[in-house]
Design an enzyme around this catalytic site. Structure first.
Site, PDB file in Angstrom:
ATOM      1  CE  LYS A 138      -3.813   1.941   2.810  1.00 24.65           C
ATOM      2  NZ  LYS A 138      -4.654   1.664   4.006  1.00 24.65           N
ATOM      3  CB  SER A 179      -7.828   3.473   3.266  1.00 19.96           C
ATOM      4  OG  SER A 179      -6.928   2.863   4.171  1.00 19.96           O
ATOM      5  CB  SER A 232      -8.011   0.278   5.953  1.00 16.77           C
ATOM      6  OG  SER A 232      -8.664   1.509   6.169  1.00 16.77           O
TER       7      SER A 232
END
Length: 638
Positions: free
Chosen positions: A77, A151, A175
């Site tokens: 990420k 997210s 997330s």
């Protein structure tokens, strides 16, 4: 559609059988990325030549057993640092070029994993929808306009679409679990601190954790074992306690099931039906299931955005928000700005309230071992999120945002599909450091789900790639036959059966005079230890022989220093030792030996005998080349 990259266990087995090589897998990865760099999944990717060079180096290395994640492609990420790559956190103007890998990334790369690139996210990890990014809104692999969840949107989609075998996300409010639910994969949210958050752009630093996405539970556990570790740069890091290093068997567990009054599916009958089915399947695996209230969980979750914790997001981002407001998406800015409403009194009031709620939840863990909840109560399309971005984001976090505030571990697993073709998921939740027990139960559940429940009745235009398969009892793995439905702590010993210790036992790695038949073995057997079998360490250690008055010598296992000779795999034995006997055993261990964490060749960390580095100066014989104490003894006897 490009060929799907295999799971961690699948690729490991293929490498060891010679069926494929890292160089071949790199080409498959690059084919799957063609035309996608910069799209809603990826923000940046490793240059093709660099990926090929890394894969070629592994292929030349030629020993897939030496590195636990040898040749396994993964994604990160883009709020996690990778040396030489720009970290954007979903905001181009915020971006900076990282000087070094985050410790969690470094551990994975040192274990042989192939980094493919950095993935899209809700800006500054603020959101659960995958639609809050200037790089594009993420759509679920099931298509039909379904949100990908956030997210960690790009990481989840990259795994679910088969572009990588696993990916790192982060999790503050959910997330690491919501995107897994909306893409039909596994999302493991470890206990806070088990995976270092050094080198991670903070959301709420006191709550953040790094999470793992895979399509199977066994792969997630493999990655967890390799990635976890306390970093000197991370004041929030925590080690896994020794008594938590063994997973409890599902049949011994007490399951907490939410009371009907505490469950809401926001009018989504299909999700309600799927959750009821999942609870029935789960209840058949455990010792007992009982209703429990969720009031305190929800009250804690409400503190995340309605309490002072939203102000914590301004610690790292407040100055950038002040000087570059136009660089931040309006919805992200609106959420962050609410943090300015809180003062120091609010912060202390919130801490006091949370402590009260934690105390009540802690008492609940005396009655149950695991709590099951829906991962999400319903799903939304991108258009539906656009109609109410903040309200529907909160709906997606209903069953997730309390976990980090209450210091809980969690793993989200697929739970089939609704009649409308929407993915369903459930989450297993437990107290801090229950990670391996949750994973073992999750693996047993996914192995027991009928195949029909894992296929969507209908899907949209996107690729319908469905993950979530566990490892069934008797399944063949790269290390042998799995003796139980998986494996938080299965000890695969050189091609033999997986051996799972009971909750009252732990695995102990023995390297020298405590080996079977050696002079001090009676200290183990006298404390009730039983031999599991032979194993090897990861190639991270040196073995030394220190002189002793009896002339027999004392072997010492030392982790290789970065500036010294490289580490080698060293032969060990694994013993099952009652946890109640650890203290008594430790009192009899002479200096400079001690008990510490030893990394095995398959990436797991187990307790074992280690030697303090101060004791192995130039005058001490380095016997690492022999590969083990017994091999050394045989060599000198000839």
């Amino acid at each position: 559609m490009s060929e799907r990259i295999g799971t961690v266990p699948e690729l490991r087995s293929a490498y060891r059988s010679g069926e494929t090589t890292p160089a071949q897998q790199a080409e498959r990865v690059l084919a799957g990325l063609a035309g996608r760099d910069g799209g809603p999944v990826w923000i940046s990717t490793v240059p093709a030549d660099e990926l090929r060079a890394r894969a070629a180096a592994l292929t030349r290395h030629g020993d897939p057993t030496a590195l636990p994640l040898y040749g396994i492609p993964f994604a990160v990420k883009d709020n996690i640092d990778v040396a030489g790559m720009v970290t954007t956190a979903g905001c181009p103007d915020f971006g900076y070029r990282a000087a070094e890998d985050a410790p969690v990334v470094r551990r994975l790369r040192d274990a042989g994993a192939l980094l493919v690139g950095k993935t899209n996210l809700d800006q500054f990890a603020t959101g659960l929808t995958g639609s809050r990014s200037p790089y594009g809104s993420g759509e679920s692999v099931f298509g039909g306009g379904l949100v990908s969840g956030g997210s960690s949107s790009g990481s989840a989609v990259a795994v679910a679409a088969g572009q990588v075998s696993f990916a790192l996300g982060t999790d503050t409010a959910g997330s690491g679990r919501v995107p897994a639910a909306l893409n039909g994969i596994v999302g493991l949210k470890p206990t806070r601190g088990l995976l270092s958050t050094a080198g991670v752009v903070p959301a709420c630093r006191s709550l953040d954790c790094v999470s793992v996405f895979t399509t199977d539970v066994a792969g997630a556990v493999d990655v967890l074992h390799v990635a976890r570790g306390v970093s000197p740069a991370d004041p929030w890091g925590r080690a896994l306690p020794a008594h938590r290093a063994v997973a409890a068997a599902p049949a011994t567990l007490r399951l907490g099931v939410p009371r009907p009054v505490d469950l809401t599916f926001f009018g989504d009958v299909g999700q309600a039906d799927r959750f009821a089915t999942g609870v029935r399947q789960l209840s058949a695996l455990v010792a007992d299931a009982a209703p429990v209230p969720l009031d305190d969980f929800f009250a804690a979750g409400d503190l995340l955005y309605q309490g002072p914790w939203v102000a914590e997001r301004l610690v790292a981002l407040g100055e950038f928000l002040r000087t570059s407001p136009g660089s931040v998406l309006p919805v992200t800015r609106a959420v962050l700005e609410t943090g300015r409403r809180h003062d120091a009194v609010d912060a202390f009031r919130g801490q006091h309230r949370l402590r009260e709620l934690r105390a009540r939840v802690d008492r609940l863990w005396q009655e149950i071992d695991v709590l099951v909840v829906p991962t999400v109560g319903t799903t939304f399309t991108l258009d539906e999120i656009a109609e109410d971005p903040i309200g529907r984001n909160a709906t997606l976090g209903r069953y997730t945002q309390f976990a980090n505030l209450l210091d809980l571990a969690a793993v989200s697993v697929p739970n089939g599909f609704t009649d409308a073709g929407r993915p369903a998921s459930l989450t297993l939740v437990g107290p801090a450091f229950s990670d391996l027990t949750l994973a073992r139960l999750a693996a047993a559940l996914t192995a027991s789900v009928p195949p029909a429940a894992a296929v969507p009745p209908t899907v949209g235009d996107g690729p319908a790639v469905v993950g979530g398969a566990g490892v069934a009892p008797g399944a063949e793995t790269d290390g042998g036959t799995v003796a139980a439905a998986v494996d938080g702590d299965a000890a695969v010993v050189d091609g033999g059966a997986a051996v799972v210790a009971s909750p009252a036992e732990l695995l102990l790695a023995v390297v020298g005079r405590h080996l079977a038949g050696e002079s001090r073995n009676g200290e183990l057997t006298g404390h009730g230890a039983t031999l599991v079998g032979a194993a090897r360490t990861a190639p991270l250690y040196r073995l030394y022989r220190m002189d002793t008055p009896d002339g027999e010598g004392l072997p010492g296992l030392v982790r290789a220093a970065p500036t010294g000779p490289p580490g080698r795999p060293i032969d060990v034995e694994l013993w099952r030792l009652p946890t109640s006997a650890v203290g008594a055993l430790l009192t009899g261990v002479p200096a400079p030996l001690s008990l510490g964490w030893v990394r095995l060749h398959d990436g797991r960390d187990v307790l074992g005998f280690l030697c303090e580095a101060y004791a192995v100066g130039p005058q001490v014989e380095d016997i690492s080349a022999a590969g083990g104490w017994r091999a050394y003894r045989r060599a000198v006897a000839r």
